[in-house]
Scaffold this active site. Structure first.
Site, PDB file in Angstrom:
ATOM      1  CB  SER A  45      -0.893  -0.036   1.164  1.00  0.00           C
ATOM      2  OG  SER A  45      -2.096  -0.890   1.066  1.00  0.00           O
ATOM      3  CE  LYS A  48      -4.338   1.497  -0.540  1.00  0.00           C
ATOM      4  NZ  LYS A  48      -3.816   0.106  -0.625  1.00  0.00           N
ATOM      5  CE1 TYR A 131      -4.770   2.563   4.016  1.00  0.00           C
ATOM      6  CE2 TYR A 131      -5.024   0.141   3.828  1.00  0.00           C
ATOM      7  CZ  TYR A 131      -4.373   1.295   3.333  1.00  0.00           C
ATOM      8  OH  TYR A 131      -3.104   1.123   2.795  1.00  0.00           O
ATOM      9  CD  GLU A 253      -2.260   6.682   7.141  1.00  0.00           C
ATOM     10  OE1 GLU A 253      -1.361   6.362   8.388  1.00  0.00           O
ATOM     11  OE2 GLU A 253      -2.599   6.080   6.452  1.00  0.00           O
ATOM     12  CE  LYS A 296      -0.890   3.881   2.813  1.00  0.00           C
ATOM     13  NZ  LYS A 296      -0.942   2.621   3.709  1.00  0.00           N
ATOM     14  CB  SER A 299       1.337  -5.392   4.255  1.00  0.00           C
ATOM     15  OG  SER A 299       1.798  -4.639   5.650  1.00  0.00           O
TER      16      SER A 299
END
Length: 346
Positions: A45, A48, A131, A253, A296, A299
């Site tokens: 991820s 992203k 999420y 984040e 961030k 996995s």
């Protein structure tokens, strides 16, 4: 590595004008092949953040606006609940309650559009953070459509070269497969990610620690880039929602810096991944700041990744492993390393 039975790792560090990559262990236990500077890891991820960068770049170019509704770009969804969700909601996990994964039964784009057309929100958009891969996946799909190309082509032929990420791929070419690390399950079984609907957009990047360090440097405005691309990268650090102590940017984040370890562990906890979390919208959105810790996790079944950086300190870290190991351990070791560097404990 010893505690979790991790075969191989690559750790990248940005420290002001300097950067380093440290390689450990094996890219393949079967072949006894060591991790090198060319070893490709699955980002999961963390991918992203690159999808968000492409979406932000499309906005800077005028191809889309994050305030647009999804139905503007996916006409078959115009009269549906999903069609009324904004692109910003997709990029901040706030569309109203999507599942973590695209359902396994969905095998093609027609089935995906039918799924989105039938989707009903559990919450009003912008009120809860859930999420989800389908949301950012849809944002990637829409971004590519707005730019008139396919997603993987845009990433491999435009974004990666513009960032000078020379060893980054959605589809690893045949000539580079020897560099692709073997991933391992928690039981030690060899595994690599299987492609699926929206996998390219949500968790599909394979790359090296050096390329990710380049991306971290770009996120801290430490390298020379096309001004529009640099603006797009910086814009991904805009704060849109508060979820506890964490501020939700466009995928990234962030936390006010200095930050304590427990705050980071709470923000990266399983509860934040698997549970719906109430959020409050930041109005107007919080402009990008330097006095923040931005991070961030990522996995797949066979890989674990973590990226964090502190623009004010010009410090960053990339942790890539060919095993999915506990997120709290990734965050803890990154915190210890960056804190020691911030305190000049060279």
């Amino acid at each position: 590595m010893a505690k979790d039975g991790i075969p191989g790792m690559a750790v990248g560090i940005v420290d002001g004008d300097k950067h380093y990559v440290f390689n450990y262990g094996l890219a393949s236990t079967e072949a006894r092949k060591p991790v090198t500077g060319d070893t490709l890891f699955e980002l999961g991820s963390v991918s992203k953040t690159l999808t968000a960068t492409l979406a932000s770049y499309a906005q800077v170019r005028g191809d889309l606006s994050l305030s647009d509704q999804t139905g503007k770009y996916l006409p078959s969804l115009r009269n549906s609940a999903f069609g009324k969700v904004s692109l910003l909601n997709l990029g901040t996990h706030t569309p109203g309650g999507l599942p973590l994964q695209v359902p396994d039964t969905i095998r093609n784009n027609d089935q995906l559009m039918l799924y989105f057309r039938q989707w009903q929100p559990t919450y009003a958009p912008g009120t809860y953070r859930t999420y989800a891969n389908p949301g950012i996946g849809a944002l990637g799909l829409i971004t590519a459509k707005s730019m008139g190309q396919d997603f993987s082509g845009l990433m491999e032929n435009h974004l990666f070269p513009a960032l000078d990420m020379k060893r980054s791929y959605i589809n690893v070419p045949a000539g580079k497969l020897n560099d692709y690390a073997q991933g391992y399950t928690k039981q030690g079984t060899p595994i690599r990610m299987a492609p699926g609907e929206l996998s390219d957009e949500a968790y599909g990047v394979k790359t090296t620690a050096a390329d990710m360090i380049r991306f971290v440097e770009a996120n801290m405005n430490l390298v020379q880039l096309d001004p529009k691309l640099q603006r797009a990268i910086t814009d991904t650090h805009t704060g849109y929602f508060k979820a506890g102590a964490m501020t939700q940017d466009l995928i990234w984040e962030q936390y006010p810096y200095p930050v304590n370890l427990q705050t980071l562990l709470d923000g990266n906890s399983p509860a934040m991944i698997f549970n719906a979390t109430p959020v409050s919208e930041i109005t107007p959105p919080q402009a990008p700041r330097d006095d923040v810790w931005i991070n961030k996790t990522g996995s797949t079944n066979g890989f674990g990744a973590y990226v964090a950086f502190i623009p004010q300190k010009r410090l960053g870290i990339v942790i890539l492993a060919n095993k999915n190991f506990p997120i709290e351990e990734r965050v803890t070791v990154a915190y210890r390393i960056l804190t020691s560097l911030a305190n000049n404990e060279r």
